[in-house]
Every structure is written in structure tokens, then in C-alpha cells.
Design a protein around this motif. Structure first.
Motif, PDB file in Angstrom:
ATOM      1  N   SER A   1       0.860  -1.182   0.000  1.00  0.00           N
ATOM      2  CA  SER A   1       0.000   0.000   0.000  1.00  0.00           C
ATOM      3  C   SER A   1       0.897   1.234   0.000  1.00  0.00           C
ATOM      4  O   SER A   1       2.118   1.137   0.172  1.00  0.00           O
ATOM      5  CB  SER A   1      -0.881  -0.001   1.247  1.00  0.00           C
ATOM      6  OG  SER A   1      -0.068   0.081   2.410  1.00  0.00           O
TER       7      SER A   1
ATOM      8  N   MET B   1       0.325   5.419  -5.422  1.00  0.00           N
ATOM      9  CA  MET B   1       0.831   4.118  -4.987  1.00  0.00           C
ATOM     10  C   MET B   1       1.818   3.548  -6.012  1.00  0.00           C
ATOM     11  O   MET B   1       2.912   3.102  -5.650  1.00  0.00           O
ATOM     12  CB  MET B   1      -0.330   3.138  -4.764  1.00  0.00           C
ATOM     13  CG  MET B   1       0.106   1.786  -4.253  1.00  0.00           C
ATOM     14  SD  MET B   1      -1.264   0.679  -3.903  1.00  0.00           S
ATOM     15  CE  MET B   1      -1.927   0.394  -5.530  1.00  0.00           C
TER      16      MET B   1
ATOM     17  N   ASP C   1      -5.068   8.206  -6.029  1.00  0.00           N
ATOM     18  CA  ASP C   1      -4.540   7.212  -5.081  1.00  0.00           C
ATOM     19  C   ASP C   1      -3.761   6.123  -5.815  1.00  0.00           C
ATOM     20  O   ASP C   1      -2.691   5.699  -5.370  1.00  0.00           O
ATOM     21  CB  ASP C   1      -5.663   6.576  -4.267  1.00  0.00           C
ATOM     22  CG  ASP C   1      -6.323   7.545  -3.306  1.00  0.00           C
ATOM     23  OD1 ASP C   1      -5.712   8.592  -2.996  1.00  0.00           O
ATOM     24  OD2 ASP C   1      -7.460   7.250  -2.883  1.00  0.00           O
TER      25      ASP C   1
ATOM     26  N   VAL D   1      -6.945  -0.489  -3.536  1.00  0.00           N
ATOM     27  CA  VAL D   1      -6.726   0.841  -4.102  1.00  0.00           C
ATOM     28  C   VAL D   1      -7.081   0.828  -5.591  1.00  0.00           C
ATOM     29  O   VAL D   1      -7.711   1.760  -6.097  1.00  0.00           O
ATOM     30  CB  VAL D   1      -5.274   1.314  -3.877  1.00  0.00           C
ATOM     31  CG1 VAL D   1      -4.996   2.619  -4.607  1.00  0.00           C
ATOM     32  CG2 VAL D   1      -4.992   1.449  -2.397  1.00  0.00           C
TER      33      VAL D   1
ATOM     34  N   ASP E   1      -1.618  -3.054  -3.329  1.00  0.00           N
ATOM     35  CA  ASP E   1      -2.898  -3.123  -2.625  1.00  0.00           C
ATOM     36  C   ASP E   1      -4.025  -3.070  -3.656  1.00  0.00           C
ATOM     37  O   ASP E   1      -4.314  -2.028  -4.235  1.00  0.00           O
ATOM     38  CB  ASP E   1      -3.010  -1.952  -1.644  1.00  0.00           C
ATOM     39  CG  ASP E   1      -4.216  -2.046  -0.750  1.00  0.00           C
ATOM     40  OD1 ASP E   1      -5.086  -2.908  -0.985  1.00  0.00           O
ATOM     41  OD2 ASP E   1      -4.296  -1.239   0.198  1.00  0.00           O
TER      42      ASP E   1
END
Length: 174
Positions: A27, A77, A73, A65, A62
Motif C-alpha cells: 500500500s 501508490m 490514489d 486501491v 494493494d
């Protein structure tokens, strides 16, 4: 909750341990914690051993996400992951990745970015044919041949029965 990544030093060696208590997913918080751990290792000028707690090295990025997060986001990441892989590739001291179990993308990218990789565990019997290549891949270093990338190998063999890289030549990873 415990720290996602911890750094400890023992003489000239620093150990970075990934541990989210589950699948060690990459993450944004985990990637930022790894950056902080590598900051300390770089400051201490130690040889870094990158390892994970649990049954597997990493579950990769992750997926929550990607499924539910905003485009921003997702971008942050993936960017943090790419920056960490690049950082490990250019780290001023050697980085050794100790992998157990599975390492899905991003976890696998960190392993492949390391100078040396060591894998633990036994492959299931149905994978016996590929075991020799897997063992060669587990103990190569990025400054030698590209043996770590099994896709570079042809199914043919030379006179000794050894699998050879495409074109009969070794390719450099960098």
C-alpha cells in the motif's frame, strides 16, 4: 497496529522487515514506511537485508486501491512503488532480498531490484521440470546474467543439456 516496515542495525548490516500482519501488501503507507527504513539504512551506510514476516514475502500492490481508490490514489501508490524499486537499484550499498513464499508484483519488483536474491521454500512436485531454473534464478545477482528472468530462456539446450539464454548469449539486466 505495528510498524509496516522496521529497520534494525547489527554492525555493518541493516535489516528492513516488511510486516503488515497479513499478506504484506504494498500500500502507499507500506511503501512510504519502506522509504523511511531505506533512508535510515542509507544514513547508516549498511548492507541492507530486505525480508518479510509471514508465510509470503508480499501480496503485491494493494488491490483495494485499484478496485475502490481514486485515480490519484492509484497513481501515488504506483509512483511510490516505482521510486522505491529505482532507489533499491541505485542504492549505494548492496541490498540482499530474502524471499519466502510468494512475491506478487511490486514485492517481486523489489526482489528483482535487489543486488542479490535468496529464496527459501520448496516448489511443489508438479514443478519439478522448472526447479533447476528456479534455483538458478533464486541465487543470481543483477550484475551478472539475466538468469533471474526465466522468460529469457529457450526450451532448447546446448550439447551438455543446459538451458541457454536467447541467442546463446548472456544478457545484462542493467
Amino acid at each position: 497496529m505495528t510498524d509496516l516496515a522496521t529497520y534494525s542495525r547489527s554492525g555493518p548490516f541493516g535489516t528492513v522487515v516488511i510486516d503488515d500482519g497479513k499478506a504484506n501488501v504494498m500500500s502507499l503507507a507500506m511503501l512510504n514506511a519502506l522509504h523511511v527504513a531505506f533512508d535510515q539504512a542509507e544514513k547508516d551506510k549498511t548492507v541492507v537485508i530486505l525480508k518479510a514476516r509471514g508465510k509470503h514475502f508480499s501480496g503485491g500492490f494493494d488491490l483495494n486501491v485499484f478496485a475502490k481508490g481514486s485515480a490519484q490514489d492509484q497513481y501515488l501508490m504506483v509512483k511510490a512503488g516505482a521510486e522505491l524499486a529505482l532507489r533499491i537499484l541505485s542504492f549505494p550499498t548492496p541490498v540482499v532480498a530474502a524471499c519466502q513464499g510468494n512475491a506478487y508484483p511490486m514485492g517481486a519488483f523489489l526482489i528483482m531490484s535487489s543486488d542479490h536474491r535468496i529464496a527459501a521454500g520448496r516448489l511443489p512436485d508438479r514443478h519439478e521440470r522448472g526447479r533447476d531454473r528456479a534455483h538458478r534464478a533464486a541465487f543470481c545477482n543483477r550484475n551478472r546474467t539475466a538468469a533471474a528472468d526465466a522468460s529469457l530462456f529457450q526450451q532448447g539446450s546446448d550439447d551438455r543439456g543446459d538451458v541457454r539464454p536467447h541467442g546463446g548469449r548472456h544478457r545484462r539486466l542493467l
